[in-house]
Design an enzyme around this catalytic site. Structure first.
Site, short mmCIF file in Angstrom:
data_model
loop_
_atom_site.label_atom_id
_atom_site.label_comp_id
_atom_site.label_asym_id
_atom_site.label_seq_id
_atom_site.Cartn_x
_atom_site.Cartn_y
_atom_site.Cartn_z
N CYS A 116 -23.45 15.81 -0.57
CA CYS A 116 -22.62 16.20 -1.67
C CYS A 116 -22.96 15.56 -2.82
O CYS A 116 -22.48 15.68 -3.97
CB CYS A 116 -21.03 15.96 -1.35
SG CYS A 116 -20.51 17.22 -0.10
N HIS A 256 -16.86 15.30 -8.05
CA HIS A 256 -17.18 16.29 -6.76
C HIS A 256 -15.93 16.92 -6.21
O HIS A 256 -14.85 15.98 -6.08
CB HIS A 256 -17.58 15.60 -5.86
CG HIS A 256 -18.08 16.51 -4.46
ND1 HIS A 256 -18.74 17.37 -4.45
CD2 HIS A 256 -17.93 16.11 -3.19
CE1 HIS A 256 -19.00 17.81 -3.19
NE2 HIS A 256 -18.25 16.99 -2.42
N ASN A 286 -15.42 23.45 -1.44
CA ASN A 286 -16.64 22.47 -1.75
C ASN A 286 -17.92 23.22 -1.47
O ASN A 286 -18.31 23.58 -0.35
CB ASN A 286 -16.27 21.13 -0.62
CG ASN A 286 -17.38 20.30 -0.66
OD1 ASN A 286 -18.47 20.15 -1.54
ND2 ASN A 286 -17.25 19.44 0.17
O1 UT7 Z 1 -17.60 16.58 0.68
C1 UT7 Z 1 -18.24 15.61 1.25
C2 UT7 Z 1 -17.28 14.68 1.99
N1 UT7 Z 1 -16.01 15.30 2.36
C3 UT7 Z 1 -14.83 14.98 1.96
O2 UT7 Z 1 -14.66 14.25 1.18
C4 UT7 Z 1 -13.54 15.63 3.15
C5 UT7 Z 1 -12.67 14.37 3.28
N2 UT7 Z 1 -11.68 14.80 4.27
C6 UT7 Z 1 -10.65 15.71 3.97
O3 UT7 Z 1 -10.79 16.36 3.01
C7 UT7 Z 1 -9.68 15.88 5.01
O4 UT7 Z 1 -9.68 14.83 5.73
C8 UT7 Z 1 -9.58 17.36 5.74
C9 UT7 Z 1 -9.12 18.44 4.50
C10 UT7 Z 1 -10.61 17.56 6.31
C11 UT7 Z 1 -8.39 17.25 6.71
O5 UT7 Z 1 -7.01 16.87 6.00
P1 UT7 Z 1 -6.32 15.74 6.60
O6 UT7 Z 1 -4.98 15.73 5.69
O7 UT7 Z 1 -7.24 14.68 6.73
O8 UT7 Z 1 -5.85 16.30 7.99
P2 UT7 Z 1 -6.14 15.66 9.60
O9 UT7 Z 1 -7.32 15.76 9.85
O10 UT7 Z 1 -5.57 14.19 9.44
O11 UT7 Z 1 -5.29 16.55 10.34
C12 UT7 Z 1 -3.73 16.67 10.43
C13 UT7 Z 1 -3.29 17.73 11.18
C14 UT7 Z 1 -3.94 17.70 12.72
O12 UT7 Z 1 -2.93 18.13 13.63
P3 UT7 Z 1 -1.89 17.05 14.29
O13 UT7 Z 1 -2.86 16.23 15.08
O14 UT7 Z 1 -1.13 15.94 13.24
O15 UT7 Z 1 -1.05 17.60 15.17
C15 UT7 Z 1 -5.05 18.68 12.51
O16 UT7 Z 1 -5.14 19.30 13.85
O17 UT7 Z 1 -3.66 19.04 10.55
C16 UT7 Z 1 -4.32 19.83 11.68
N3 UT7 Z 1 -5.21 20.67 10.94
C17 UT7 Z 1 -4.79 21.79 10.41
N4 UT7 Z 1 -3.88 22.53 10.53
C18 UT7 Z 1 -4.01 23.76 9.85
C19 UT7 Z 1 -6.62 20.35 10.68
N5 UT7 Z 1 -7.03 21.47 10.00
C20 UT7 Z 1 -6.24 22.32 9.91
C21 UT7 Z 1 -6.13 23.58 9.17
N6 UT7 Z 1 -5.06 24.24 9.17
N7 UT7 Z 1 -7.20 24.22 8.79
#
Ligand code: UT7
Length: 333
Positions: A116, A256, A286
């Site tokens: 990225c 970004h 993204n």
């Molecule tokens: O571009 C290059 C670098 N990349 C980035 O900068 C991306 C960085 N990361 C992020 O943007 C975020 O971490 C994500 C958008 C990928 C995920 O968001 P988050 O707030 O960190 O969610 P999480 O992974 O902590 O998941 C929270 C909950 C989980 O459920 P439990 O375990 O709390 O029951 C996930 O299973 O949300 C669940 N979850 C979803 N629910 C509905 C994960 N993905 C989804 C989804 N829809 N698509």
């Protein structure tokens, strides 16, 4: 004689027609519009559906848009750089194909890969060639067909990424505009958290790697998020400090587009009013190497000669950094 800096003198962009909305994703994986919007800021993204076409297709369109708007003779271009994590082919530079197709027949061309941060790092490369006096017209393109490496059964990654391309032309400037400072960093620890495991020299493609879905992007979102928030904000703050820029001096943050929460954290750290933050993540998601030039493309009409722009990015590797650039033209002239 005034010092030569490298200024952006034109921009172009292209996104595919097909719109993959949050609603459509709800029918593909267990997710919903509310979760995606509140956690990422994304409402829809574009997907390249053209049969047999790859990243070069979009890079060419973005470059042609720039060439036509600038009324540029492509034969005058000295160098074409394509920042991409999704080249058309593993071997054979995508940039070489792009240069030939756009008629840049006097240019040499190669690709840059820093996930990225490809476009951010590419700005440094393009500007160095120009500021050294070695070349006069360097075309930098950021383009990615992320849909080619995304697993549309993995709800944690497929909701984030989209396809798109943007282009910027770098030319010499002696009036103090252009790229004025940069702070670029990397840390190989990041490979653990964001990667495509197979298809490279460590793990070439086999039936096994395909079966194990190792040719798709894997991301430990939570960990990447933490690194991204602190490093992108730190880099932007450092660039401001080093150049004695207060939040009032900064006209635009060009961040970004990975997650709206990361962008907001960076803007807050800079004490920047959110009206000064370029944002199109809700429309494109993204696009990896495409995010920064697509922001310039979307906001070009609002930019004024002399505006202070702070670019910031964070990506796989890890790679990250910030650039201070003074805008060099009024687009409405
Ligand atoms: O571009 C290059 C670098 N990349 C980035 O900068 C991306 C960085 N990361 C992020 O943007 C975020 O971490 C994500 C958008 C990928 C995920 O968001 P988050 O707030 O960190 O969610 P999480 O992974 O902590 O998941 C929270 C909950 C989980 O459920 P439990 O375990 O709390 O029951 C996930 O299973 O949300 C669940 N979850 C979803 N629910 C509905 C994960 N993905 C989804 C989804 N829809 N698509």
């Amino acid at each position: 004689m005034n010092k030569i800096t490298a200024a952006i003198t034109a921009v172009g962009g292209y996104v595919p027609d097909f719109v993959l909305t949050n609603k459509l994703l709800e029918g593909m994986v267990d997710t919903n519009d509310e979760w995606i919007t509140s956690r990422t800021g994304i409402k829809e993204r574009r997907i390249l559906k053209e049969e047999g076409e790859g990243t070069s297709y979009m890079a060419i369109k973005a470059a042609e848009d720039l060439i036509q708007k600038k009324n540029l003779d492509p034969k005058e271009i000295d160098l074409v750089l394509v920042g991409t994590a999704t080249p058309d082919l593993m071997v054979a530079a995508t940039a070489a194909k792009v240069a030939t197709e756009i008629g840049a027949t006097n240019a040499f061309a190669y690709d840059l890969q820093a996930a990225c941060s490809s476009f951010l790092y590419g700005m440094s490369t393009a500007a160095s060639y120009v500021a050294s006096g070695r070349y006069k017209k360097v075309l930098l393109i950021g383009a990615d067909k992320m849909s080619s490496i995304i697993d549309y059964t993995d709800r944690t990654t497929c909701i984030i990424f989209g396809d798109g391309a943007g282009a910027a032309l770098f030319e010499p400037n002696t009036e103090g505009e252009g790229l004025l400072d940069e702070y670029l960093r990397s840390d190989g620890i990041g490979r653990e958290f964001l990667k495509m495991e197979a298809g490279g020299s460590i793990l070439p493609a086999t039936e096994e790697t395909v079966k194990n879905r190792q040719h798709y992007v894997y991301q430990d979102g939570k960990s990447v998020f933490k690194f991204a928030v602190s490093n992108m904000a730190d880099a932007a703050a450092k660039i401001m400090e080093r150049n004695s820029l207060s939040h009032e001096d900064v006209n635009w943050l060009v961040p970004h587009q990975a997650n709206k929460r990361i962008i907001d954290a960076t803007a807050n750290r800079m004490d920047l009013d959110h009206s000064k933050v370029m944002m199109n993540i809700h429309r494109y998601g993204n696009t990896t190497s495409g995010t920064l030039p697509l922001l310039l493309y979307d906001y070009e009409s609002q930019l004024k000669k002399g505006d202070n722009l702070v670019f910031a990015a964070f990506g796989g590797g890890f790679t990250w950094g910030s650039i201070y650039l003074k805008w060099a033209y009024n687009s409405n002239n």
